[in-house]
Design a protein around this motif. Structure first.
Motif, PDB file in Angstrom:
ATOM      1  N   GLN A  49     -55.389   1.131  26.720  1.00 14.27           N
ATOM      2  CA  GLN A  49     -56.357   2.192  27.005  1.00 14.27           C
ATOM      3  C   GLN A  49     -57.651   1.922  26.245  1.00 14.27           C
ATOM      4  N   LYS A  50     -58.697   1.569  26.997  1.00 17.56           N
ATOM      5  CA  LYS A  50     -60.004   1.361  26.381  1.00 17.56           C
ATOM      6  C   LYS A  50     -60.670   2.712  26.174  1.00 17.56           C
ATOM      7  N   VAL A  51     -61.336   2.859  25.064  1.00 15.53           N
ATOM      8  CA  VAL A  51     -62.103   4.078  24.810  1.00 15.53           C
ATOM      9  C   VAL A  51     -63.587   3.749  24.911  1.00 15.53           C
ATOM     10  N   VAL A  52     -64.380   4.763  25.244  1.00 13.64           N
ATOM     11  CA  VAL A  52     -65.802   4.560  25.455  1.00 13.64           C
ATOM     12  C   VAL A  52     -66.562   5.679  24.748  1.00 13.64           C
ATOM     13  N   LEU A  53     -67.662   5.330  24.140  1.00 13.50           N
ATOM     14  CA  LEU A  53     -68.538   6.306  23.495  1.00 13.50           C
ATOM     15  C   LEU A  53     -69.671   6.614  24.473  1.00 13.50           C
ATOM     16  N   CYS A  54     -69.750   7.872  24.900  1.00 15.13           N
ATOM     17  CA  CYS A  54     -70.708   8.174  25.953  1.00 15.13           C
ATOM     18  C   CYS A  54     -71.323   9.559  25.787  1.00 15.13           C
ATOM     19  N   ALA A  55     -72.400   9.780  26.517  1.00 15.13           N
ATOM     20  CA  ALA A  55     -73.083  11.072  26.587  1.00 15.13           C
ATOM     21  C   ALA A  55     -73.607  11.235  28.000  1.00 15.13           C
ATOM     22  N   SER A  56     -74.058  12.418  28.324  1.00 22.27           N
ATOM     23  CA  SER A  56     -74.583  12.656  29.666  1.00 22.27           C
ATOM     24  C   SER A  56     -75.959  12.014  29.823  1.00 22.27           C
ATOM     25  N   GLY A  57     -76.312  11.737  31.086  1.00 21.32           N
ATOM     26  CA  GLY A  57     -77.649  11.208  31.352  1.00 21.32           C
ATOM     27  C   GLY A  57     -78.719  12.176  30.909  1.00 21.32           C
ATOM     28  N   ASP A  58     -78.466  13.481  31.058  1.00 24.66           N
ATOM     29  CA  ASP A  58     -79.437  14.495  30.630  1.00 24.66           C
ATOM     30  C   ASP A  58     -79.643  14.467  29.122  1.00 24.66           C
ATOM     31  N   TYR A  59     -78.565  14.192  28.365  1.00 26.52           N
ATOM     32  CA  TYR A  59     -78.689  14.150  26.906  1.00 26.52           C
ATOM     33  C   TYR A  59     -79.686  13.080  26.488  1.00 26.52           C
ATOM     34  N   PHE A  60     -79.669  11.954  27.189  1.00 31.84           N
ATOM     35  CA  PHE A  60     -80.560  10.845  26.828  1.00 31.84           C
ATOM     36  C   PHE A  60     -81.949  10.975  27.469  1.00 31.84           C
ATOM     37  N   ALA A  61     -82.201  12.080  28.170  1.00 32.60           N
ATOM     38  CA  ALA A  61     -83.503  12.240  28.822  1.00 32.60           C
ATOM     39  C   ALA A  61     -84.642  12.237  27.816  1.00 32.60           C
ATOM     40  N   ASP A  62     -84.399  12.794  26.634  1.00 28.37           N
ATOM     41  CA  ASP A  62     -85.454  12.840  25.615  1.00 28.37           C
ATOM     42  C   ASP A  62     -84.988  12.272  24.278  1.00 28.37           C
ATOM     43  N   ARG A  63     -84.005  11.371  24.345  1.00 29.83           N
ATOM     44  CA  ARG A  63     -83.490  10.739  23.125  1.00 29.83           C
ATOM     45  C   ARG A  63     -83.379   9.230  23.329  1.00 29.83           C
ATOM     46  N   MET A  64     -83.480   8.501  22.234  1.00 24.94           N
ATOM     47  CA  MET A  64     -83.320   7.048  22.285  1.00 24.94           C
ATOM     48  C   MET A  64     -81.832   6.690  22.343  1.00 24.94           C
ATOM     49  N   ILE A  65     -81.493   5.730  23.183  1.00 25.06           N
ATOM     50  CA  ILE A  65     -80.111   5.245  23.232  1.00 25.06           C
ATOM     51  C   ILE A  65     -79.828   4.437  21.971  1.00 25.06           C
ATOM     52  N   PRO A  66     -78.713   4.701  21.264  1.00 23.28           N
ATOM     53  CA  PRO A  66     -78.402   3.941  20.047  1.00 23.28           C
ATOM     54  C   PRO A  66     -77.923   2.525  20.387  1.00 23.28           C
ATOM     55  N   TYR A  67     -78.496   1.545  19.680  1.00 21.23           N
ATOM     56  CA  TYR A  67     -78.101   0.152  19.875  1.00 21.23           C
ATOM     57  C   TYR A  67     -77.387  -0.404  18.655  1.00 21.23           C
ATOM     58  N   ARG A  68     -77.402   0.343  17.555  1.00 15.18           N
ATOM     59  CA  ARG A  68     -76.695  -0.054  16.339  1.00 15.18           C
ATOM     60  C   ARG A  68     -75.828   1.121  15.885  1.00 15.18           C
ATOM     61  N   ILE A  69     -74.779   0.815  15.155  1.00 15.12           N
ATOM     62  CA  ILE A  69     -73.918   1.876  14.645  1.00 15.12           C
ATOM     63  C   ILE A  69     -74.722   2.832  13.777  1.00 15.12           C
ATOM     64  N   ASP A  98     -77.655   3.816  14.148  1.00 19.06           N
ATOM     65  CA  ASP A  98     -78.488   4.711  14.952  1.00 19.06           C
ATOM     66  C   ASP A  98     -77.775   6.017  15.298  1.00 19.06           C
ATOM     67  N   LEU A  99     -76.439   6.020  15.196  1.00 19.30           N
ATOM     68  CA  LEU A  99     -75.684   7.220  15.551  1.00 19.30           C
ATOM     69  C   LEU A  99     -75.997   8.392  14.629  1.00 19.30           C
ATOM     70  N   ALA A 100     -76.466   8.101  13.442  1.00 22.90           N
ATOM     71  CA  ALA A 100     -76.795   9.171  12.489  1.00 22.90           C
ATOM     72  C   ALA A 100     -77.891  10.087  13.022  1.00 22.90           C
ATOM     73  N   GLU A 101     -78.675   9.622  14.011  1.00 17.52           N
ATOM     74  CA  GLU A 101     -79.766  10.418  14.564  1.00 17.52           C
ATOM     75  C   GLU A 101     -79.331  11.254  15.769  1.00 17.52           C
ATOM     76  N   HIS A 102     -78.018  11.241  16.080  1.00 20.24           N
ATOM     77  CA  HIS A 102     -77.550  11.888  17.298  1.00 20.24           C
ATOM     78  C   HIS A 102     -76.542  12.999  17.006  1.00 20.24           C
ATOM     79  N   ALA A 103     -76.390  13.888  17.990  1.00 19.09           N
ATOM     80  CA  ALA A 103     -75.333  14.906  17.929  1.00 19.09           C
ATOM     81  C   ALA A 103     -74.021  14.241  18.330  1.00 19.09           C
ATOM     82  N   LEU A 104     -73.018  14.376  17.490  1.00 19.54           N
ATOM     83  CA  LEU A 104     -71.753  13.684  17.699  1.00 19.54           C
ATOM     84  C   LEU A 104     -70.615  14.679  17.875  1.00 19.54           C
ATOM     85  N   ILE A 105     -69.670  14.307  18.720  1.00 24.62           N
ATOM     86  CA  ILE A 105     -68.514  15.151  19.018  1.00 24.62           C
ATOM     87  C   ILE A 105     -67.273  14.407  18.538  1.00 24.62           C
ATOM     88  N   ALA A 106     -66.573  14.960  17.559  1.00 29.22           N
ATOM     89  CA  ALA A 106     -65.425  14.284  16.963  1.00 29.22           C
ATOM     90  C   ALA A 106     -64.122  14.980  17.352  1.00 29.22           C
TER      91      ALA A 106
END
Length: 309
Positions: free
Chosen positions: A167-187, A189-197
């Protein structure tokens, strides 16, 4: 060894009966032969082998050292023949009776159970009893015929298994969430985002990554939103609440359509094996065999290089 009807010329069977009963007379009674016929059968066997299998005296009958070796070899051969006959005869039988299956809740409901329902439509005498569990110890409780488990199963003694993939897991968000946010390219970068644990012992569980050197890294997300289960996490992701980890098979259509966007795919770790498990036995009953085949077929469309999409 269970009682077997004597077949003409089965000198090995006669010898085994003598070994088990302890005398020619008792062996002849079990086989329905005369004591003389039993003695002649053993003598023929000894003549063909060129060794003495039994020590005879007026008071007792005992095995020679060669007789012990030959007896054990004959017993093993008979058991293998019986197993093979049972397995072959079961192939021609129609699946019937009750099959108790234990499945992981979400994967079971979405992927496995629909395939099993089809078996009931095909085989009128087959009954299914499906429950949900993720506990490995349930497999040997005497009530479970077949189970699907996600993750390593530490103790597989007494069990047979069939790998279904991982079972592969994927880290994802909605397209709308990224409408006004930068996509993280480094681990980092996640500190700048809302995260769901997801919770582990009441606290946000760590996310598994591989760093640039390929080493495993347990990264602890800082978040106020901690949700138990993939369905809750997916619901929040779709509502635009942030980035979360979910099984890829659960969101493959949303990823393909662009409704969801995955990030850091080359860094995500924590993928888990999926396998079917069942108690070991000399032969596989038809109802178990068709259920395993159905589960394998149900997961094949999701497999890419051995991993569930």
């Amino acid at each position: 060894m269970k009682d077997m009807q004597h077949q003409h010329g089965d000198d090995m069977g006669v010898f085994l009966s003598v070994c088990e009963t302890g005398s020619f007379a008792a062996g002849s009674t079990r086989l329905g032969l005369s004591a003389s016929a039993v003695a002649k059968a053993v003598a023929r066997l000894e003549g063909r082998l060129g060794i003495r299998l039994l020590q005879r005296s007026t008071r007792r009958l005992s095995l020679t050292a060669e007789g012990v070796v030959y007896r054990d070899a004959c017993l093993n051969a008979r058991r293998e023949i019986e197993r093979a006959e049972l397995a072959i005869s079961s192939l021609s039988q129609e699946p019937s009776g009750a099959l108790h299956v234990s499945l992981p809740p979400l994967f079971g409901a979405r992927i496995v159970a629909p395939a099993l329902y089809g078996l009931c439509r095909r085989w009128r005498n087959l009954d299914l009893r499906i429950s949900t569990s993720t506990i490995p110890s349930d497999l040997l409780d005497g009530k479970t015929d077949l189970a699907v488990r996600i993750g390593e199963v530490a103790d597989t003694n007494g069990l047979m298994s069939r790998a279904l993939g991982s079972q592969k897991v994927v880290l994802c968000a909605s397209g709308d969430y990224f409408a006004d946010r930068m996509i993280p390219y480094r681990i980092e970068d996640l500190a700048e985002h809302a995260l769901i644990a997801s919770p582990v012992n009441g606290k946000p569980g760590p996310w598994q990554f591989r760093n640039a050197d390929g080493n495993l890294l347990a990264w602890h997300p800082k978040t106020r939103l901690v949700l138990e289960g993939s369905l809750l996490t997916l619901s929040a992701i779709k509502e635009g609440e942030g980035l979360g980890l979910v099984p890829r098979w659960l969101v493959r259509d949303d990823l393909a359509s662009g409704r969801l966007v995955s990030v850091l795919d080359d860094r995500i770790a924590g993928h888990l094996p999926i396998q079917a498990l069942w108690p070991a036995s000399p032969a596989m009953l038809p109802r178990l065999r068709v259920a395993i085949d159905a589960i394998v077929d149900a997961t094949k469309p999701l497999l890419v290089d051995g991993a569930l999409l």
